[in-house]
Motif scaffolding. Structure first.
Motif, mmCIF file in Angstrom:
data_model
loop_
_atom_site.group_PDB
_atom_site.id
_atom_site.type_symbol
_atom_site.label_atom_id
_atom_site.label_comp_id
_atom_site.label_asym_id
_atom_site.label_seq_id
_atom_site.Cartn_x
_atom_site.Cartn_y
_atom_site.Cartn_z
ATOM 1 N N GLU A 278 0.797 -1.095 0.053
ATOM 2 C CA GLU A 278 0.135 0.002 -0.056
ATOM 3 C C GLU A 278 0.833 1.298 -0.090
ATOM 4 O O GLU A 278 0.617 2.206 -0.496
ATOM 5 N N ASN A 279 1.817 1.236 0.716
ATOM 6 C CA ASN A 279 2.915 2.426 0.818
ATOM 7 C C ASN A 279 3.606 2.471 -0.443
ATOM 8 O O ASN A 279 3.664 3.713 -1.136
ATOM 9 N N HIS A 282 1.850 4.460 -3.432
ATOM 10 C CA HIS A 282 1.944 5.819 -3.623
ATOM 11 C C HIS A 282 2.962 6.380 -4.196
ATOM 12 O O HIS A 282 3.045 7.542 -4.371
ATOM 13 N N GLN A 410 -0.113 4.735 6.240
ATOM 14 C CA GLN A 410 -0.055 6.035 6.182
ATOM 15 C C GLN A 410 -0.795 6.714 7.349
ATOM 16 O O GLN A 410 -0.224 7.861 7.607
#
Length: 730
Positions: A278-279, A282, A410
């Motif tokens: 997920e990080n 980005h 996040q």
């Protein structure tokens, strides 16, 4: 090989190889008795003062064990005395032989020590270190009386000329060169410099002969002004220092990876692999350049999946992140490295191991030993093996790609990226890295690395990586343990950083016995002699900090002013009396000299400024300057500008925001004030630190100054602490 003791007569031979003077002497054992009488009579005259010494294995202190006797030369008496000494010493030590030396008539200094202690030690962790201090039987007593009793020169980062400059500024050098009151020089500077060159040459001989230690106590200056070694011992060891070898890797693979693969992703709640993904999602990486190794899927959340690491031969990546249990992680690395050697393109250049339990306190099955042996075997046989980071690595941050591979969501840690940042942070502890970011919301790193257990990639490898990126001006390090020989390599790199006016700040954990135990359990850290490490790294030019508060404050000052070359005198200005008192208390009497001293002209000019703001009846023109709560931003600015013109180089500005005179809620005046201060700091090439000692309602007020790049502190003592550390470091 068992460590081997070097007795004094052999030390003399080593010293003579580099031209160091020794007393006239004769050694004998049962092998040379036939020629002994002629040798003694040819060397010494009747009734001349001599020293008889017993040589025995592991006899480090002769005087304490009856192996030292001052007498006058008479052949028969010397022979009788040596037989008695042998009988006495042999009851405790394995006898080697007898040594007879002349008694050297040496120079003395009036009321001051003049004998010299020298030790050259090849430490397994720190490399070769030359120690020099006051010698003789009172060496320890003199050491207790001096702040810096022992001079210490790591030969990997120091040359004789640099050592000479330090020695000249030390009490020992001043006494030898006659720079103390009423004393005449014992020798000249040229002779002292030649002696240092000889010590560096002796270190080379030690390296070539596996000599771990040579200790001479004392050296004295004879009547001709030459240094002479009177007593010495040493040690041979095969396990002496070996400097760590760098791991082969490509900088671009670390700093600008084009393609990344990730193993260990699942739909389970709290899955580490999925949080990493997920990080990564980005980042600036192209969608197709993010691959997932997952044998039961073709795609995962839109990302292409590979069945195994063997598929990476067809689509090689720069970085492979393994977020898997310890056992599977080891097996996957072995599988990766056992790929068909006919392929010129290997699957990955870097492997990042997230898992713990490999080579640390939780490793009960020997995974760490297994992985270490596997890597060493591959490198020794010149077989392909990727650079491996970890185990127990939390992840990395790369601002140019806005890449975050941490397994922290996040919502828990909103990382601030900045390609223009000049700051990097390398930490063995991932938690240390993320908490520095969390507590300092204005901190933007160009690079951040959590490196874990250093099974392959060592701290020095990462420092070298940062050194080669010239945009990194400030480097923070958190270290729990140094890989064997790595302190020496790091010291060389630190010195190179400092030669370019770049800064390295180091916190070394595991200094106490309990700390060492905790570090070993957490990251499998190798510890060592912290005092030696501290002095070596400090002499190379790093800022060594002792507490987390010191690290935080120094790091905050340095990241705000990465191009700092030297600190000027300090001025303090505030609107609260307790901060003026507390600031000088924090400095203490020993460091009060760092304050800028106002002269009469300064006071006169400052009084005029105070009058213009109608503060002359309330405020005394002095440093620290208490403007009282009646001062507004304009009064602050004019006083700060004047203090810089007077000659201050650093100004700490205390702003207690509860004063009605300060714009702490509308913030338009505050923003204008902060902008003017920034321009003033740039114009004067000086430092401004801001102290806002207040609670939650004033966070936005603090942010006004943080956004202009100022270091903002919660208390005056914290701001002073950072300046104190910087002032007192090399």
């Amino acid at each position: 090989m068992k460590d081997q003791f070097i007795a004094e007569h052999h030390i003399y031979q080593l010293l003579q190889q580099v031209g160091i003077n020794t007393p006239k002497h004769v050694f004998w054992d049962h092998h040379n008795l036939a020629s002994l009488k002629s040798a003694l009579l040819g060397s010494f005259t009747d009734n001349s003062p001599v020293v008889l010494k017993g040589m025995a294995d592991n006899l480090w202190h002769k005087s304490e064990n009856g192996a030292l006797h001052f007498t006058s030369f008479q052949y028969e008496k010397i022979m009788d005395d040596s037989i008695q000494m042998q009988q006495r010493v042999s009851s405790q030590f394995d006898w080697i032989g007898s040594l007879l030396t002349e008694k050297v008539n040496f120079k003395t200094a009036q009321g001051a020590p003049c004998e010299i202690f020298v030790s050259i030690q090849r430490d397994k962790c720190c490399g070769s270190i030359i120690h020099m201090g006051f010698g003789g039987v009172l060496a320890e007593d003199w050491a207790k009386q001096l702040k810096d009793p022992i001079l210490l020169w790591p030969t990997s980062v120091y040359q004789p000329q640099e050592a000479l400059q330090e020695l000249k500024n030390h009490w020992l050098g001043k006494i030898l060169l006659g720079q103390t009151r009423l004393d005449k020089p014992l020798l000249n500077e040229k002779a002292l410099f030649e002696f240092l060159i000889q010590l560096w040459s002796l270190d080379e001989i030690m390296e070539n002969n596996h000599i771990q230690l040579i200790e001479v106590n004392p050296f004295v200056v004879d009547q001709q002004g030459e240094l002479v070694a009177l007593d010495g011992v040493g040690l041979i060891s095969e396990n002496s220092h070996q400097e760590s070898c760098s791991v082969p890797f490509e900088d671009q693979s670390f700093l600008h990876p084009k393609r990344i693969a990730l193993a260990g992703v699942s739909d389970k709640k709290g899955n580490i692999g999925r949080m990493i993904l997920e990080n990564i999602a980005h980042s600036k990486l192209q969608h197709e350049n993010i691959l997932i190794i997952k044998p039961d899927r073709e795609t995962y959340q839109g990302y292409h999946c590979l069945t195994s690491v063997e598929d990476l031969q067809a689509v090689p990546v720069d970085v492979l992140i393994l977020a898997l249990p310890a056992k599977i992680t080891i097996e996957m690395i072995e599988q990766l490295c056992h790929q068909n050697t006919a392929y010129q393109i290997k699957g990955t250049k870097v492997v990042y191991i997230v898992a713990g339990g490999i080579g640390d306190g939780a490793d009960l099955l020997g995974y760490g030993d297994r992985l270490k042996k596997f890597i060493q075997q591959k490198r020794a046989n010149n077989q392909w093996c990727p650079a491996i980071v970890g185990p127990n690595g939390l992840g990395m941050l790369l601002s140019p790609l806005q890449l975050n591979t941490l397994f922290i969501p996040q919502k828990k840690l909103n990382v601030k990226f900045s390609e223009n940042s000049h700051v990097a942070l390398i930490s063995q502890s991932g938690a240390f890295l993320i908490t520095r970011l969390s507590r300092n919301s204005n901190l933007s790193l160009k690079y951040g690395f959590s490196i874990g257990n250093q099974m392959d990639m060592k701290m020095s490898d990462f420092i070298a990586l940062m050194y080669r990126d010239k945009s990194v001006r400030v480097l923070g390090l958190y270290v729990e343990g140094f890989v064997e020989g790595d302190v020496c390599a790091i010291s060389k790199l630190v010195k190179q950083f400092r030669q370019q006016d770049r800064h390295v700040i180091i916190y070394k954990g595991g200094r106490s016995l309990l700390g060492q135990t905790a570090a070993a359990g957490h990251t499998g850290a190798m510890t060592g002699d912290y005092l030696l490490q501290k002095r070596l790294l400090g002499k190379a030019g790093s800022v060594m900090v002792e507490t987390f508060n010191q690290f935080n404050t120094v790091f905050k000052w340095m990241t705000a002013y990465p191009d700092l070359k030297e600190l000027g005198k300090l001025a303090i200005i505030t609107n609260a009396g307790y901060e003026t008192v507390g600031s000088v208390d924090s400095l203490g009497d020993n460091d009060s000299h760092v304050l800028y001293t106002l002269n009469d002209e300064n006071r006169k000019n400052l009084t005029k400024i105070l009058e213009s703001h109608q503060l002359n009846g309330l405020v005394s023109p002095c440093n620290p300057l208490d403007l009282t709560p009646m001062a507004n931003e304009k009064a602050y600015y004019d006083c700060i500008e004047a203090l810089f013109k007077f000659g201050a180089g650093v100004i700490i500005v205390g702003l207690v925001p509860l004063s009605e005179q300060l714009d702490t809620f509308q913030l338009s005046e505050a923003e204008q004030f902060a902008l003017r201060l920034k321009k003033l700091a740039q114009q004067t090439q000086s430092l401004i630190g801001i102290v806002i000692d207040a609670g939650v309602p004033y966070q936005q007020y603090k942010a006004v100054f943080e956004e202009q790049g100022f270091p903002v502190f919660d208390g005056m003592d914290m701001a002073i602490l950072g300046i104190n550390v910087l002032k007192n470091c090399n």
